[in-house]
Scaffold this motif. Structure first.
Motif, short mmCIF file in Angstrom:
data_model
loop_
_atom_site.label_atom_id
_atom_site.label_comp_id
_atom_site.label_asym_id
_atom_site.label_seq_id
_atom_site.Cartn_x
_atom_site.Cartn_y
_atom_site.Cartn_z
N ASN A 1 12.80 -1.24 7.18
CA ASN A 1 14.12 -1.67 6.73
C ASN A 1 14.10 -2.09 5.26
OD1 ASN A 1 12.44 -3.71 7.95
ND2 ASN A 1 14.09 -5.18 7.60
N LYS A 2 12.93 -2.52 4.77
CA LYS A 2 12.77 -2.81 3.35
C LYS A 2 11.59 -2.00 2.82
CE LYS A 2 14.70 -7.49 3.39
NZ LYS A 2 14.47 -8.93 3.06
N VAL A 3 11.85 -1.19 1.81
CA VAL A 3 10.82 -0.28 1.31
C VAL A 3 10.63 -0.49 -0.18
CG1 VAL A 3 10.11 2.14 1.09
CG2 VAL A 3 11.47 1.42 3.06
N ARG A 4 9.38 -0.53 -0.59
CA ARG A 4 9.03 -0.61 -2.02
C ARG A 4 8.39 0.71 -2.43
NH1 ARG A 4 6.08 -5.97 -3.79
NH2 ARG A 4 8.24 -6.68 -3.80
N TYR A 5 8.58 1.09 -3.69
CA TYR A 5 8.06 2.37 -4.17
C TYR A 5 7.13 2.15 -5.37
CZ TYR A 5 11.85 4.26 -1.34
OH TYR A 5 12.70 4.56 -0.31
N VAL A 6 6.22 3.12 -5.55
CA VAL A 6 5.30 3.09 -6.69
C VAL A 6 5.15 4.48 -7.29
CG1 VAL A 6 3.94 1.11 -5.90
CG2 VAL A 6 3.33 3.40 -5.13
N LYS A 7 4.80 4.50 -8.56
CA LYS A 7 4.33 5.71 -9.23
C LYS A 7 2.81 5.60 -9.24
CE LYS A 7 8.32 7.58 -10.50
NZ LYS A 7 8.77 8.91 -10.01
N ALA A 8 2.17 6.28 -8.30
CA ALA A 8 0.74 6.09 -8.09
C ALA A 8 -0.08 6.58 -9.28
CB ALA A 8 0.29 6.83 -6.83
N PRO A 9 -1.17 5.87 -9.62
CA PRO A 9 -2.04 6.30 -10.72
C PRO A 9 -2.83 7.55 -10.35
CG PRO A 9 -3.03 4.46 -9.55
CD PRO A 9 -1.66 4.64 -8.97
N LEU A 10 -3.09 8.37 -11.34
CA LEU A 10 -3.87 9.60 -11.11
C LEU A 10 -5.34 9.31 -11.33
CD1 LEU A 10 -1.51 12.14 -12.95
CD2 LEU A 10 -1.64 11.65 -10.50
N ASN A 11 -5.88 8.41 -10.50
CA ASN A 11 -7.30 8.06 -10.63
C ASN A 11 -7.88 7.84 -9.25
OD1 ASN A 11 -6.34 5.55 -9.83
ND2 ASN A 11 -6.29 4.73 -11.91
N SER A 12 -9.10 7.35 -9.22
CA SER A 12 -9.78 7.16 -7.94
C SER A 12 -9.07 6.15 -7.05
CB SER A 12 -11.22 6.71 -8.18
OG SER A 12 -11.25 5.50 -8.93
N GLU A 13 -8.46 5.12 -7.68
CA GLU A 13 -7.74 4.12 -6.90
C GLU A 13 -6.59 4.76 -6.13
OE1 GLU A 13 -6.34 0.65 -5.15
OE2 GLU A 13 -8.28 1.16 -6.03
N GLY A 14 -5.89 5.67 -6.79
CA GLY A 14 -4.78 6.36 -6.13
C GLY A 14 -5.25 7.22 -4.98
N SER A 15 -6.30 7.99 -5.19
CA SER A 15 -6.79 8.87 -4.12
C SER A 15 -7.44 8.09 -2.99
CB SER A 15 -7.79 9.88 -4.71
OG SER A 15 -8.89 9.21 -5.28
N ARG A 16 -8.11 6.97 -3.30
CA ARG A 16 -8.81 6.20 -2.28
C ARG A 16 -7.85 5.55 -1.29
NH1 ARG A 16 -10.10 0.98 -1.63
NH2 ARG A 16 -9.23 0.39 -3.65
N THR A 17 -6.72 5.07 -1.77
CA THR A 17 -5.80 4.32 -0.91
C THR A 17 -4.59 5.15 -0.47
OG1 THR A 17 -4.61 3.45 -2.84
CG2 THR A 17 -6.46 2.16 -2.00
N LYS A 18 -4.63 6.46 -0.71
CA LYS A 18 -3.53 7.31 -0.26
C LYS A 18 -3.60 7.47 1.25
CE LYS A 18 -1.30 11.74 -1.22
NZ LYS A 18 -1.37 13.01 -1.99
N LEU A 19 -2.48 7.22 1.92
CA LEU A 19 -2.45 7.20 3.37
C LEU A 19 -2.24 8.59 3.96
CD1 LEU A 19 -0.24 4.00 3.80
CD2 LEU A 19 -2.73 4.16 3.91
N GLN A 20 -2.76 8.74 5.17
CA GLN A 20 -2.63 10.00 5.90
C GLN A 20 -2.03 9.74 7.28
OE1 GLN A 20 -6.35 12.09 6.18
NE2 GLN A 20 -6.83 11.88 4.01
#
Length: 449
Positions: free
Chosen positions: A289-308
């Protein structure tokens, strides 16, 4: 019975605090649509001199929130101060305050409040507007009769609600018992007798370990540190033959969380940023019901925490153990440092593993090692959690059993919710019938005269 405007039956009050002795020591009261008059610590000013006195039998309301039922009737023995922004009034002797309060909280009363409220962007109901509201007001003796009937019915309704609350408590315990018996193998005892030759969990563990070794060799995952052995003292209950005790890391591909630096990536649109507020208690459904958005970084932090799809999320600070599962088609999404992401090995991405993590046994493990004022559950704690592992085929059977029994619980809960709604509607019906009866009684008396 004819309708009368309230201006004949109510009068405004405005007794300022500065006219009272020792007003600084008086309790400050507020009004909400849930509890009515209540003690509050929220003061709009440290100077209470302009606050208003309210006492037993007085009404108080916020002109901007009465449209949602935020009005209170001061109960017996209560006296205090309210904000000068509130409207304070009382009824005259020709109208019982209890009946007026019930009317203003009813659907008919709220309709008239909305009708006479003024304003465009934010409507308010001033006292003069309140006076224009119309209500059927019988003679005072009939009002007392209505009130006695209402109080009698209210006792029965309260008893009924108490019973419904008790049923909800029992139902919650039943849901937990179903999950606990599922992970102890009690729901599938008969199935095991009928299927004695299934592959044991030990072979499943060996196969998962071989797959993990290959992933390490292919440099797709890191080699994990050795896990502490499971001693007998750690095992809280006995497992059926063919089951095995293991740790979450034994069946997990990845356990991680986000970093602390995501705030700089917040955006009005982009990838979904799942926070603890999106997780659920006693469930693994995401609350979006409440959603926050991000522009994910193009680095290891972004790929490591990307959900599946299928990733299990667990809150690891504050209210530890709230859960959420990433559904199919969820889209690009990430997490922060307060949430653990648990990704099972492919062969373990099944419903059984989700049910384990919301069971009473899992909750006990979430609570056991919490540290610090805010409570915390480290990623290492997640990996070392114990998991009762059934044979692969039995996992499917357990999940189906839990699904069926949970659906029965859902049906019971729906019935309880319907009964609660009916209880609320009953009082309104009693009041409408009482006023209607009083109207008919007055008409008959006029004919007889």
């Amino acid at each position: 019975m004819a309708f009368d405007k309230l201006d004949r039956f109510i009068e405004k009050k405005s007794v300022k605090a500065y006219s009272l002795p020792n007003f600084d020591s008086m309790q400050v009261l507020g009004v909400s649509n849930q509890v009515g008059i209540a003690i509050t610590d929220h003061k709009k000013s440290k100077d209470l001199s302009k606050y208003q006195l309210i006492e037993e039998g007085d009404f108080a309301y916020n002109p901007y929130r009465i449209n949602v039922g935020s009005i209170g009737l001061v109960p017996k023995g209560v006296k205090g101060l309210v904000s000068p922004a509130y409207v304070v009034f009382k009824t005259k002797n020709s109208l019982l305050p209890e009946l007026l309060f019930d009317f203003l909280k009813s659907a008919d009363g709220l309709f008239q409040i909305a009708k006479y409220a003024r304003g465009t962007v934010r409507k308010s109901l001033r006292f003069n507007d309140l006076c224009q509201i119309e209500m059927q007001i019988p003679p005072i003796d009939i009002q007392r009769s209505i009130l006695r009937k209402k109080e009698s019915v209210q006792v029965e309704i309260n008893e009924f609600k108490t019973e419904l609350t008790h049923q909800q408590t029992l139902l919650k315990k039943l849901r937990q018992q179903i999950l606990q018996e599922a992970i102890e193998g009690k729901l599938t005892a008969e199935w095991r007798q009928q299927n004695p030759d299934v592959e044991p969990a030990s072979e499943l563990l060996a196969r998962i370990q071989a797959e993990k070794n290959q992933l390490v060799k292919d440099k797709k995952i890191k080699k994990q540190k050795p896990l502490p052995p499971i001693n007998e003292e750690e095992k809280p209950f006995s497992l059926p033959e063919g089951w095995e005790w293991c740790r979450i890391w034994d069946v997990a591909e990845l356990i991680t969380s986000g970093s602390r630096d995501w705030a700089k990536y917040y955006a009005d649109e982009g990838a979904i940023f799942v926070t603890m507020g999106n997780l659920s208690k006693d469930s693994y459904r995401l609350r979006m019901n409440k959603v926050r958005y991000v522009k994910a970084p193009l680095n290891s932090e972004g790929s490591r925490t990307k959900l599946q799809e299928g990733d299990l999320l667990i809150s690891i600070t504050g209210d530890v153990g709230n859960l959420g599962v990433i559904p199919k088609g969820f889209g690009e999404a990430y997490i922060n440092q307060h949430t653990c992401m648990l990704r099972y090995m492919p062969e373990c991405r099944r419903q059984y593993y989700l049910e384990v993590m919301r069971s009473p046994f899992a909750k006990w493990q979430y609570n056991a090692p919490q540290r610090g004022i805010k409570n915390s559950f480290r990623l290492g704690d997640v990996g070392e959690m114990l998991l009762p592992l059934p044979p692969a085929k039995e996992q499917y059977v357990i999940a189906e059993k839990v699904k069926y029994l949970t659906s029965l619980c859902d049906q019971l809960e729906a019935q309880i919710t319907d009964n609660q709604t009916h209880a609320e509607q009953l009082m309104q019906a009693v009041l409408r019938e009482a006023f209607s009866h009083s109207s008919g009684q007055q008409n008959q008396e006029a004919v007889n005269a």
